[in-house]
Scaffold this active site. Structure first.
Site, PDB file in Angstrom:
ATOM      1  N   HIS A 141      15.370 -15.018 -26.472  1.00 29.16           N
ATOM      2  CA  HIS A 141      14.585 -14.346 -27.498  1.00 29.16           C
ATOM      3  C   HIS A 141      13.451 -13.593 -26.826  1.00 29.16           C
ATOM      4  O   HIS A 141      12.815 -14.107 -25.908  1.00 29.16           O
ATOM      5  CB  HIS A 141      13.982 -15.372 -28.460  1.00 29.16           C
ATOM      6  CG  HIS A 141      12.832 -14.843 -29.267  1.00 29.16           C
ATOM      7  ND1 HIS A 141      11.523 -15.179 -29.024  1.00 29.16           N
ATOM      8  CD2 HIS A 141      12.812 -13.973 -30.300  1.00 29.16           C
ATOM      9  CE1 HIS A 141      10.733 -14.543 -29.883  1.00 29.16           C
ATOM     10  NE2 HIS A 141      11.489 -13.815 -30.669  1.00 29.16           N
ATOM     11  N   ILE A 300      15.473  -8.431 -45.148  1.00 28.26           N
ATOM     12  CA  ILE A 300      15.978  -9.789 -44.923  1.00 28.26           C
ATOM     13  C   ILE A 300      17.019  -9.853 -43.816  1.00 28.26           C
ATOM     14  O   ILE A 300      16.972 -10.729 -42.944  1.00 28.26           O
ATOM     15  CB  ILE A 300      16.583 -10.358 -46.233  1.00 28.26           C
ATOM     16  CG1 ILE A 300      15.487 -10.562 -47.269  1.00 28.26           C
ATOM     17  CG2 ILE A 300      17.310 -11.678 -45.983  1.00 28.26           C
ATOM     18  CD1 ILE A 300      14.330 -11.399 -46.820  1.00 28.26           C
ATOM     19  N   GLU A 301      17.981  -8.922 -43.822  1.00 27.93           N
ATOM     20  CA  GLU A 301      19.047  -8.986 -42.822  1.00 27.93           C
ATOM     21  C   GLU A 301      18.495  -8.779 -41.411  1.00 27.93           C
ATOM     22  O   GLU A 301      19.019  -9.344 -40.455  1.00 27.93           O
ATOM     23  CB  GLU A 301      20.160  -7.989 -43.147  1.00 27.93           C
ATOM     24  CG  GLU A 301      21.010  -8.384 -44.361  1.00 27.93           C
ATOM     25  CD  GLU A 301      21.759  -9.712 -44.180  1.00 27.93           C
ATOM     26  OE1 GLU A 301      22.084 -10.074 -43.041  1.00 27.93           O
ATOM     27  OE2 GLU A 301      21.993 -10.397 -45.190  1.00 27.93           O
ATOM     28  N   SER A 302      17.448  -7.967 -41.266  1.00 31.09           N
ATOM     29  CA  SER A 302      16.832  -7.783 -39.952  1.00 31.09           C
ATOM     30  C   SER A 302      16.068  -9.042 -39.538  1.00 31.09           C
ATOM     31  O   SER A 302      16.100  -9.444 -38.378  1.00 31.09           O
ATOM     32  CB  SER A 302      15.873  -6.594 -39.965  1.00 31.09           C
ATOM     33  OG  SER A 302      16.564  -5.416 -40.295  1.00 31.09           O
TER      34      SER A 302
END
Lengths: 339, 339
Positions: A141, A300-302
């Site tokens: 990350h 949201i999807e990001s």
């Protein structure tokens, strides 16, 4: 804090900055403009390197903007040759911050003289989570962001504030010491170019931040993390953030090249999946970016692209003492100095 | 609010109540004692019925207590013939509530006259999540709890408060109308024995509660839910909670018997796993019991047994309009009247 609903775009714009704010050539020397340029370059470089190493998967791109300015580019590679799910997003946000949040970010809680009303802010960042398939290849990350407030409308003389934040951390399911050392060595080398205090300080900050409090364990083996950083020269911190973001590829890809084809069995895969479950717990319960994004109505999807493709929760799973699984868990409970 | 660390026990005690509180035969008629007895009976009945239907899996039991009183019994069946993961827990908690939480629970926010100091409380409950393997067999959740405050120490004359809460809701990956109707019909019949307003009111409460705000969708197809219920006769609400808990088996098991061996393909399984991902999102981000438990240091493995064995997140997954997957999603976005 609430954010406008985003609109899909067919093409990547030259910039997501507001016209008044840096879209003109003359304004391209602002830190806002230079930071946006940097994160978009890093997005291109990381995605190209991931696609090349994956040897099969391709990134799907979504571009979106917001009516009042700002927007983003989300790129996701799913079910590739090497990566199960790899997301690399950039975004630019114009918003308004309640005075409390502004004071908290400035470290001036309780000092009501600091600012009188809601504060317009600008934020730009790159955020990425890379989940490989092979249980011996670590998840990575990284996230680098720049934050600026405008002068409050009802106090035009008040100073503008700015901060940098970010970090790079990695999360293997198994400890392979040479990989952990390589990863931390690159972080330290990058930090040492700027200030010898950075690596020890940001390494500890990382161990403290990625803490799953209800488990008493960290989600992985750390790296570096910093937030609200503004007590150094602004140019120095821009250069430092840039160098950190550019060091993601040399820190991570050599490890992937070595581990992507390591043979594994069902037990290795199940353990990786249990650690992915911990990743989900950290991100949904504690991660500031995620919880803030879910509350404010970001895309949201990001936001949730950080979640792994698959995860697992077994009741009361306890690795056998001394096993490889136990060693990883022990290092998540008791963070180690790797260098 | 923080809770003492629990201690494992080798045997189930007769009661988890404090000796002064109902352990004596003479006190076994208190609502505390009768509620504990009820939830432990229901735990036994549900576990026996699940084991019988599973035809292979056995529940593993963990008993624990807390030094100052209270404790619990966690039972988990994992990787059985029919269920992937089935948890049925009872617990009894003695704690102390800050005045704010007490006022919020009483619906007297801002009224500082309501109580002067921290309030000792008692809570007992049964909580269960049952995740089957077959994508056509629905997940079930139920939870019934009873809550009581002592008189505050510095205001011994202040009235004791009590509440009931709970519900039963179900979460299929596919809509099979006769199953949904059967499930809701049993809930309505149970409610109608007590008050004709209960089913419509608690059905809506359920749709409102199990809402994944950041998705704009519910986690499943609802059932009944109520909280902080004290504006009816206490005996009536005890009987109502008992009847609700006892109706779990007739509401759920006939559906499982019909669907546990339905043939399915990889696409059905992947969709079930995506819906399990939504289950995780709801539980970790919104569920009051879970988020409260994680913050107060309850027994983590008991709290998180509600998470599925496995779950999945695909970037920007959109079921094809008109497909069976789309129909389920549509019913989660726009709750329907099933009866």
């Amino acid at each position: 804090v609430a954010i406008e609903k985003e609109t899909p775009e067919n093409e990547r714009p030259e910039t997501f900055l507001r016209a008044a704010d840096g879209a003109q050539a003359s304004a391209s020397t602002t830190v806002r403009a230079r930071f946006e340029k940097m994160i978009r370059e890093v997005q291109d470089e990381v995605c190209a390197a991931i696609e090349a190493a994956d040897g099969g998967g391709k990134f799907k791109e979504d571009v979106w903007s917001r009516p009042g300015g700002g927007g983003g580019i989300s790129r996701v590679l799913q079910d590739g040759g090497v990566w199960e799910k790899a997301g690399v997003n950039v975004s630019v946000v114009y918003g308004v911050m309640p005075p409390d949040a502004y004071r908290a970010a400035k470290g001036a809680e309780g000092d009501s003289s600091v600012t009188p009303g809601p504060v317009p802010f600008f934020a730009a960042g790159i955020s990425s989570v890379l989940h490989p398939k092979n249980p011996f290849a670590p998840t990575l990350h990284f996230n680098y962001r720049y934050f600026e407030t405008d002068a409050p409308k009802d106090a035009p003389g008040a100073p503008r504030q700015w901060w940098f934040g970010g970090g790079t951390d990695f999360t293997p399911a198994y400890i392979i010491e040479e990989d952990v050392k390589h990863f931390h060595r690159v972080q330290k080398q990058t930090c040492d170019k700027f200030d010898p205090s950075f690596y020890p300080r940001f390494k500890k900050w990382c161990d403290d931040y990625f803490f799953i409090k209800h488990r008493g364990e960290r989600r992985g083996l750390g790296g570096i993390f910093f937030d609200d950083l503004n007590d150094y020269d602004q140019e120095m911190l821009l250069a430092f953030s840039t160098e950190c973001a550019k060091s993601v590829i040399p820190a991570y890809l050599p490890i992937i090249e070595k581990r992507k084809d390591t043979p594994f069995n069902e037990q290795h895969k199940a353990w990786q999946q249990l650690r992915r479950g911990r990743y989900v717990e950290f991100n949904l319960v504690y991660d500031r970016g995620t919880t803030f994004g879910l509350k404010t109505g970001g895309r949201i999807e990001s936001i949730l692209v950080s979640l792994p493709l698959t995860a697992r929760w077994e009741y009361d799973h306890q690795p056998e003492e001394g096993s490889e699984e136990w060693k990883l868990l022990d290092a998540c409970i008791n963070p180690k100095e790797w260098l």
